[in-house]
Design an enzyme around this catalytic site. Structure first.
Site, short mmCIF file in Angstrom:
data_model
loop_
_atom_site.label_atom_id
_atom_site.label_comp_id
_atom_site.label_asym_id
_atom_site.label_seq_id
_atom_site.Cartn_x
_atom_site.Cartn_y
_atom_site.Cartn_z
N LYS A 119 3.09 -1.97 4.24
CA LYS A 119 2.05 -2.19 5.23
C LYS A 119 1.00 -3.30 4.70
CE LYS A 119 3.05 2.12 7.57
NZ LYS A 119 2.62 3.65 7.67
N GLN A 124 -2.39 7.72 6.48
CA GLN A 124 -0.47 7.76 6.10
C GLN A 124 -0.17 9.29 6.15
OE1 GLN A 124 1.29 5.24 5.53
NE2 GLN A 124 3.04 6.78 5.71
N ASP A 155 -2.19 3.38 15.10
CA ASP A 155 -0.95 4.05 14.90
C ASP A 155 -0.47 4.65 16.38
OD1 ASP A 155 0.64 4.36 12.66
OD2 ASP A 155 -0.56 5.76 11.73
#
Ligand code: NAD
Length: 297
Positions: free
Chosen positions: A54, A98, A121
């Protein structure tokens, strides 16, 4: 029949090129570069690999990013305090925690503490809820990436029978919502299977499109699908491989070689869905910077 391969790597690269241009125009208009704040709790090696991918993608498209490394012993209270700091920081556009988190932390609780306007997200209940009622939202990245693949290859979903195997909050469930909405995205008739489904072949055999996100290598075999099916394999599993330097290789949830002979389209693993997930994260971060989903009053 030999399936056409859905090249996620290529489509992701094109998508990223477009995002890079959009970021450059945004900056040329006098705005600061978008900023993605990543939070890693603990040192899980797979999480570090995903964060590395990422971060590289951010650098590639001109989005700035930083990772806060927090100890795996952190309390929920302390973690949420850190998140609040990023929520209140006007220089942070997107926040990503995460997953998975250590067992003592509730991912629901932690995700809900992220400002939904920075939830790139697309996991916050506000964004999932808006997805379910056709409102502009941060779409969770994997389903959004799969939709882009359908668009790129002109694979229709309207009036198709889509079977989603796996019902997690981050992939299967938002995928099924996305496919099933009759007035916006998918317009498909959608079946969701999960580990309690009695006989998944009964459903998969009737699928025009099958999307598998179960984390079970070899789950979907050729005899479970019909000729001409579109196969989207989200699974990423490490299986032992003595011929590789690392001692393992990555495979999906489908028997790729056998299904390739029966399907009309199929995604490989790696190089299928994975790169699109990262590209969509970049897209959401730019949307967050531009306040496109939640305009300021
Ligand atoms: P998860 O473990 O949270 O959920 C798995 C789902 O699969 C559950 O709904 C479970 O009921 C179902 N399932 C498990 N075994 C099954 C079986 N035998 N039959 C039917 N259903 C079954 O997993 P997740 O986070 O949704 O991830 C799924 C897979 O996708 C993993 O391999 C993960 O690494 C991968 N993944 C890939 C990407 C990507 O970008 N390619 C993104 C996220 C997750």
């Amino acid at each position: 029949m030999s399936a056409q391969i859905i090249d996620g790597k290529m489509v992701a690269e094109r998508t990223r090129n477009q995002i890079r241009e959009d970021v450059d125009s945004w900056v040329e208009e006098g705005n600061r570069r978008p900023f993605l704040q990543v939070i890693q709790v603990g040192t899980d090696p797979a999480s570090s690999t995903y964060i590395g991918a990422k971060t590289r993608a951010c650098n590639d498209v001109g989005i700035e990013t930083g990772t806060a490394h927090l100890p795996d012993t952190i309390s929920a209270k302390e973690l949420k305090k850190q998140i609040r700091k990023f929520n209140e920081d006007d220089n942070v556009d997107g926040i990503l925690v995460q997953l998975p988190l250590p067992n003592h932390l509730s991912s629901h609780d932690v995700i809900e503490s992220i400002d939904h306007r920075k939830d790139v997200d697309g996991f916050h209940p506000m964004n999932v809820g808006r997805l379910a009622v056709d409102q502009p939202t941060f779409r969770s990245c994997t389903p959004a990436g799969i939709l882009e693949l359908f668009k790129h290859y002109s694979i229709p979903t309207k009036s198709q029978h889509a079977v989603v195997v796996g019902a997690s909050n981050i992939v299967g469930s938002p995928m099924a919502i996305t496919l099933s909405r009759e007035n916006s995205t998918g317009k498909a008739t959608t079946t969701i299977c999960h580990k309690y489904t009695k006989d998944i072949t009964r459903h998969t055999i009737d699928a025009d499109i099958i999307i598998v996100a179960a984390g079970q290598p070899g789950l979907i075999k050729a005899e479970m699908v019909k000729e001409g099916v579109v196969v989207i394999d989200v699974g990423i599993n490490r299986v032992a491989d003595e011929t590789s330097k690392k001692g393992y290789k990555l495979v999906g949830d489908c028997d790729f070689e056998a299904l390739k002979k029966k399907a009309s389209w199929i995604t490989p693993v790696p190089g299928g869905v994975g790169p699109m997930t990262v590209a969509m994260l970049m897209k959401n971060t730019l949307l967050a910077a531009k306040k496109s989903i939640y305009p300021e009053d």
